[in-house]
Enzyme design. Structure first.
Site, short mmCIF file in Angstrom:
data_model
loop_
_atom_site.label_atom_id
_atom_site.label_comp_id
_atom_site.label_asym_id
_atom_site.label_seq_id
_atom_site.Cartn_x
_atom_site.Cartn_y
_atom_site.Cartn_z
CB CYS A 255 2.92 -9.29 -12.44
SG CYS A 255 1.77 -8.01 -11.89
CG HIS B 66 -4.20 -1.28 -11.38
ND1 HIS B 66 -4.05 -2.28 -12.33
CD2 HIS B 66 -4.25 -0.12 -12.08
CE1 HIS B 66 -3.98 -1.74 -13.53
NE2 HIS B 66 -4.11 -0.42 -13.40
CG ASN C 234 -8.30 2.78 -16.53
OD1 ASN C 234 -9.34 3.43 -16.64
ND2 ASN C 234 -7.13 3.36 -16.32
CB CYS D 88 3.55 -9.71 -8.62
SG CYS D 88 1.91 -10.39 -8.92
CG HIS E 70 -6.00 4.42 -11.72
ND1 HIS E 70 -4.78 4.88 -12.16
CD2 HIS E 70 -6.26 3.31 -12.46
CE1 HIS E 70 -4.32 4.10 -13.12
NE2 HIS E 70 -5.21 3.13 -13.32
CG ASP F 292 0.23 6.08 -11.75
OD1 ASP F 292 -0.67 5.27 -11.98
OD2 ASP F 292 1.10 6.40 -12.62
N GLY G 255 -8.03 1.41 -21.53
CA GLY G 255 -6.64 1.82 -21.32
C GLY G 255 -5.91 1.04 -20.26
CG HIS H 282 -1.67 -7.30 -10.22
ND1 HIS H 282 -0.73 -8.15 -9.66
CD2 HIS H 282 -2.40 -6.82 -9.19
CE1 HIS H 282 -0.91 -8.21 -8.34
NE2 HIS H 282 -1.92 -7.39 -8.04
CG HIS I 141 -0.97 -11.90 -10.86
ND1 HIS I 141 -0.40 -10.72 -11.32
CD2 HIS I 141 -1.42 -12.55 -11.95
CE1 HIS I 141 -0.51 -10.68 -12.64
NE2 HIS I 141 -1.12 -11.78 -13.06
P1 DGP Z 1 -3.76 1.20 -16.07
O1 DGP Z 1 -3.49 1.99 -17.32
O2 DGP Z 1 -5.15 1.42 -15.52
O3 DGP Z 1 -3.40 -0.25 -16.24
O4 DGP Z 1 -2.79 1.83 -14.98
C1 DGP Z 1 -1.51 1.38 -14.76
C2 DGP Z 1 -0.81 2.49 -14.00
O5 DGP Z 1 0.32 1.93 -13.38
C3 DGP Z 1 -0.33 3.64 -14.85
O6 DGP Z 1 -0.97 4.83 -14.42
C4 DGP Z 1 1.16 3.73 -14.60
C5 DGP Z 1 1.35 2.88 -13.37
N1 DGP Z 1 2.58 2.15 -13.30
C6 DGP Z 1 3.03 1.26 -14.23
N2 DGP Z 1 4.22 0.76 -13.84
C7 DGP Z 1 4.50 1.33 -12.63
C8 DGP Z 1 5.59 1.21 -11.73
O7 DGP Z 1 6.55 0.47 -11.94
N3 DGP Z 1 5.54 1.97 -10.60
C9 DGP Z 1 4.48 2.80 -10.33
N4 DGP Z 1 4.54 3.49 -9.18
N5 DGP Z 1 3.44 2.93 -11.16
C10 DGP Z 1 3.46 2.21 -12.30
#
Ligand code: DGP
Length: 120
Positions: free
Chosen positions: A9, A106, A93, A12, A108, A35, A99, A104, A51
């Protein structure tokens, strides 16, 4: 070898400090990072260290404190990043149709521009 959800993950790895990220807040329960693919001038992800919740669907009453903490800290970060007055959006989300791309939980935090409603 990656044989547990935690080991494979990305969030993680970020929470453990094993993967690079721009951390804007951290405590014993969560980390908040910028992000990698920002959808607004301020786009922060609030990520529980554990997790155990892959999405909001997994939440139980045992998670009320953590979920409240994530929202509380989102508001604190919004204030610190100076989007509290202009307005911001907090989004979780959940599942494929919404989407969700990382399994894991999270949150936004988005702000710094006008956000349209309804969201796409
Ligand atoms: P979601 O689509 O709601 O699962 O959002 C996942 C978000 O995580 C997406 O906006 C891009 C972000 N993201 C994915 N991988 C990484 C990463 O390695 N580093 C950072 N900073 N953000 C990431």
């Amino acid at each position: 070898m990656d044989n547990t959800p935690e080991q494979s993950c990305i969030f993680c790895s970020i929470a453990a400090g094993d993967a690079q990220s721009e951390i804007v807040y951290s405590d014993d329960q969560m980390v908040a990072i910028k992000d990698v693919n920002p959808q607004a001038p301020v786009h922060v992800l609030l990520i529980p260290r554990e997790h155990n919740l892959e999405s909001l669907n997994d939440a139980s009453k045992l998670d009320l404190s953590l979920l409240g903490h994530l929202l509380y800290i989102a508001a604190k970060i919004a204030n610190r990043m100076e989007i509290a007055e202009s307005g911001y959006r907090v989004v979780i989300n959940t599942g494929e149709a919404a989407g969700q791309s990382v399994a894991h939980l999270h949150v936004h935090l988005l702000g710094g521009r006008d956000l349209t409603w309804p969201p796409g």
